[in-house]
Design an enzyme around this catalytic site. Sequence first.
Site, PDB file in Angstrom:
ATOM      1  N   CYS A 185      25.083  32.266  43.452  1.00  0.00           N
ATOM      2  CA  CYS A 185      24.021  31.733  44.298  1.00  0.00           C
ATOM      3  C   CYS A 185      24.590  30.829  45.388  1.00  0.00           C
ATOM      4  CB  CYS A 185      22.994  30.933  43.515  1.00  0.00           C
ATOM      5  SG  CYS A 185      22.284  31.802  42.135  1.00  0.00           S
ATOM      6  N   ARG A 191      28.416  34.823  47.488  1.00  0.00           N
ATOM      7  CA  ARG A 191      28.186  34.120  46.218  1.00  0.00           C
ATOM      8  C   ARG A 191      27.086  34.783  45.384  1.00  0.00           C
ATOM      9  NH1 ARG A 191      30.305  29.108  46.116  1.00  0.00           N
ATOM     10  NH2 ARG A 191      28.843  28.558  44.483  1.00  0.00           N
ATOM     11  N   TRP A 208      22.211  35.142  42.769  1.00  0.00           N
ATOM     12  CA  TRP A 208      22.923  36.036  41.833  1.00  0.00           C
ATOM     13  C   TRP A 208      22.247  35.780  40.490  1.00  0.00           C
ATOM     14  CZ3 TRP A 208      26.335  35.544  37.536  1.00  0.00           C
ATOM     15  CH2 TRP A 208      27.082  36.691  37.241  1.00  0.00           C
ATOM     16  N   ASN A 266      21.364  26.329  41.859  1.00  0.00           N
ATOM     17  CA  ASN A 266      22.491  27.161  41.433  1.00  0.00           C
ATOM     18  C   ASN A 266      22.995  26.555  40.122  1.00  0.00           C
ATOM     19  OD1 ASN A 266      24.897  28.551  41.197  1.00  0.00           O
ATOM     20  ND2 ASN A 266      25.894  27.486  42.896  1.00  0.00           N
ATOM     21  N   GLY A 267      23.192  27.366  39.097  1.00  0.00           N
ATOM     22  CA  GLY A 267      23.638  26.835  37.798  1.00  0.00           C
ATOM     23  C   GLY A 267      22.664  27.256  36.716  1.00  0.00           C
ATOM     24  N   GLU A 323      46.024  44.472  37.473  1.00  0.00           N
ATOM     25  CA  GLU A 323      45.302  43.955  38.635  1.00  0.00           C
ATOM     26  C   GLU A 323      44.857  45.107  39.555  1.00  0.00           C
ATOM     27  OE1 GLU A 323      43.692  41.661  39.729  1.00  0.00           O
ATOM     28  OE2 GLU A 323      43.851  41.583  41.909  1.00  0.00           O
ATOM     29  N   LYS A 345      41.000  46.127  40.618  1.00  0.00           N
ATOM     30  CA  LYS A 345      40.513  46.396  41.984  1.00  0.00           C
ATOM     31  C   LYS A 345      39.679  47.672  41.997  1.00  0.00           C
ATOM     32  CE  LYS A 345      41.586  43.224  42.614  1.00  0.00           C
ATOM     33  NZ  LYS A 345      41.155  41.885  42.930  1.00  0.00           N
ATOM     34  N   GLU A 380      36.230  47.169  40.213  1.00  0.00           N
ATOM     35  CA  GLU A 380      35.214  46.309  40.817  1.00  0.00           C
ATOM     36  C   GLU A 380      34.757  46.799  42.178  1.00  0.00           C
ATOM     37  OE1 GLU A 380      36.490  42.231  41.033  1.00  0.00           O
ATOM     38  OE2 GLU A 380      38.415  42.741  41.877  1.00  0.00           O
ATOM     39  N   HIS A 411      51.225  55.087  21.810  1.00  0.00           N
ATOM     40  CA  HIS A 411      50.662  54.562  20.558  1.00  0.00           C
ATOM     41  C   HIS A 411      49.162  54.820  20.456  1.00  0.00           C
ATOM     42  CE1 HIS A 411      54.439  52.717  19.396  1.00  0.00           C
ATOM     43  NE2 HIS A 411      54.572  52.376  20.681  1.00  0.00           N
ATOM     44  N   LYS A 432      31.249  36.058  44.215  1.00  0.00           N
ATOM     45  CA  LYS A 432      32.585  35.580  44.548  1.00  0.00           C
ATOM     46  C   LYS A 432      33.067  34.478  43.616  1.00  0.00           C
ATOM     47  CE  LYS A 432      36.276  35.446  47.148  1.00  0.00           C
ATOM     48  NZ  LYS A 432      37.227  36.528  46.881  1.00  0.00           N
TER      49      LYS A 432
END
Length: 606
Positions: free
Chosen positions: A2, A27, A74, A100-101, A476, A480, A483, A499, A601
């Site tokens: 947010c 955000r 968000w 926000n929170g 990593e 990418k 996402e 294995h 983000k």
Amino acid sequence: MCGISGAVGLKNISQVLFEGIRNLEYRGYDSCGVALMNKKRIVIKKDIGGVEEFYRKHNVLQMESKTGIAHTRWATHGKVTLENTHPFTSNEKNFAVVHNGIISNYRPLRDQLKKEGYKFFSETDTEILAHLLEKFYKSSRNVEKAFIKMLNIIEGTFALAFISSHLPDHIFCAKRESPLMLGIGDEVKFIGSDFNAFIDHTKNAVILDDGEYAILSRDAYVVKNILSKDEVIKPITKIEWDSETTKKGGYPHYMLKEIYEQPQTISTALDLEASGLDDIVDLFVESENVYLLGVGTTFYVAKYAKYIFSKIAKEFFPSISSDEFLALANVDKRSLVFSASQSGETYDTLSALKHAKSKGARTGAVVNVMGSSIARLVDKVVLQGSGPEICVISTKAALSQMVILTLIAMKLALKKKVITRKVYNTHLRALRELPEIIEGVLNERSGFIHRLANKYSSSRNWLYLGRGIYYPIALESALKMKEVAYVHAEGMPGGFLKHGTLAMIDDDIFSIVFVPPPEDKALYEATMHCIEEIRARSGFVLGIHFTQQGKNQDLYSEELILPKVPSLTAPLIQLVIGQLFAYFTATSLKRNVDKPRSLAKSVTVA
Ligand code: AGP
């Protein structure tokens, strides 16, 4: 998680709020809304979807107002619906709140308010705030007193702001564990979740600390402590970024721009070699045990650092995903907990560091955003100076962090006399060549990677394999792909394949193998074995390697050949390829590159 923006003082703040939440959209971008003060009445406009569309659809720029707040969401509590979109008003419409929170005790508070006759229209935790303000205002007839009373009964995390028709030319805001800052202009004041909310209008910021609230009007602002109610004199922070650097600069997406900025951000990171790291190295030297922390991409940065410290400084420092830190780490005053964070606001990393501090451990971090919560919390911070990273997918910040952690490992090794000055200088030369090599790779290889990504964009399952230090690169690069392209990609150590996962190899599983330079003989040969294992089962292998054309003709289904480079920087160059491959796969699949679905983000919630 947010974005909040607010302004008071200009003739018409609609445009400012629009730019504010548009710049904060990284955000969160599920829904957005504004509350504007218009002739002592609060007008609310909100909708699901992105900021530009919302402004166009509702003609918000035409609405005149000198005071207002805005929010881009968000979703955490409550689905993405119009009803759950911020701002929320009190029943008598005299207060409008954005937040926000997470208010952790919202359920009992909501039940109580319902009993008292307050009507609720959303599933969110935020709506109680508007009702609490109204309730407490009724008893005190004073907006600030009502605000303090509300702040003292809510639990959890928040950056919140409200306007009230009882004091129409003011914005009230407060912070606990979610970022919030003020922008100080001459005859206008701003609030924002970060600098981007007001960077076009002022470079003067006041960063709120946990447990503080602020009241702003056109000509003044005051910051106070929630508990003592005493005024807190805050320093002005000068913002070093400008809005130009946050714009796309001709690239179709921020992600591509940020990938292409890497030669520059690595050069900036390398400038720290001369001046910025000695204090941090002392922290490593003085500590008996060191934990490397991060989450998501920065966990992979920490994993990469684990290999680098082992390789260069002969030290084993475990890397832990911040969200698992409490379950795993036993820290005390002999420990150092060192983290990486682009935003400096990530809840999991922030709370791990707080826990470490509470146990007396030393803390340090490499962070991209100055003034962020992590930057201010830790004993020693390295500001990486990579400039704003707007795309939700982290690229340039992560690569720079890997370079900085390599410098720290080199300095530690030198200090411990594990390497000579000569070896140190050889490593440094290799790092200094990196920006130019990456620039060359970007210019000469992106066309090929683009074609490759288009050709294989329909593949739904990728295995990313690497051995040793190439393993975190594989992880990593796979992240990418997941996402940004929403394609299943699994990172794995090359030796692990046989294995179990080998059983999956068939026409539907595509493998990417990060092959070390042949000079790294043992690692190279071990990697070759895993390629052979896949090929023996007729599996597809895209090899990213440093050997000459034609040498491995029968081995790879596709190959991407990179220039000969020192083994220290080889994995970092391969990471750039992983970033580009994910980017071009995403564009080929027409994904929302800079704002992938369901992500944000900076993840400031648990
Ligand atoms: C990166 O591409 C991700 N979106 C995410 O994993 C991110 O790295 C993670 O949330 C940590 O963020 P931070 O670096 O801001 O702490």
